[in-house]
Design a protein around this motif. Structure first.
Motif: not given
Length: 157
Positions: A2-6, A47-48, A80-82, A102-105
């Motif tokens: 799992v990764n998070l990106h704009f 948005s993420i 943090l929403r949606s 999300v913490d590190d992001f």
């Protein structure tokens, strides 16, 4: 993994999924959240896209606007929403992994932010339990949301 990106517009077809009737009571669609950020046009909403390997699997928004002050008086916090996971990807731990990442992001991309706040419907016990498992706290504060009472949670970074 799992990764998070704009969020990028090319992610839209993958994050524009339909949630079931129960989930729709508790969170807005990515389409609605993206449009709300665009309409506000204040530079305080982000948005993420949540990726499972290279495939968009979910969405959430980070909101640095004044709505967060319904949950906290900390000016260095983010709401943090949606948050949602595509039904095709649910049950694989992607939501939990995203909430851990999300913490590190936030630390990487928003250096002044020192707290994440969120509101979860009191009937959404699976989400509430997930947030507790990844370090969010509930101190008894509530508010009324669109689908009833919400528990106000936070996590210090």
């Amino acid at each position: 993994m799992v990764n998070l990106h704009f969020y990028k517009p090319e992610d839209f077809s993958e994050v524009n999924y339909i949630l079931d009737e129960i989930q729709s009571q508790y969170t807005s669609t990515a389409e609605f959240a993206i449009e709300r950020i665009k309409e506000r046009n204040d530079g305080k909403g982000f948005s993420i896209t949540i990726f499972d390997d290279d495939k968009p699997a979910g969405y959430f928004a980070l909101d640095f606007g004044d709505d967060k002050f319904d949950l906290t008086d900390n000016p260095n916090s983010v709401l943090l929403r949606s948050l949602s996971i595509n039904p095709d990807f649910q049950g694989k731990g992607i939501g939990k992994a995203a909430m851990i990442h999300v913490d590190d992001f936030i630390r990487r991309n928003f250096k002044n932010c020192d707290e994440i706040v969120l509101a979860v419907n009191q009937n959404n016990t699976s989400a509430y339990e997930l947030y507790l498992k990844v370090g969010y706290r509930y101190d008894g504060k509530t508010r009324i949301g669109r689908s009833g009472p919400q528990l106000l949670m936070y996590k210090k970074l």
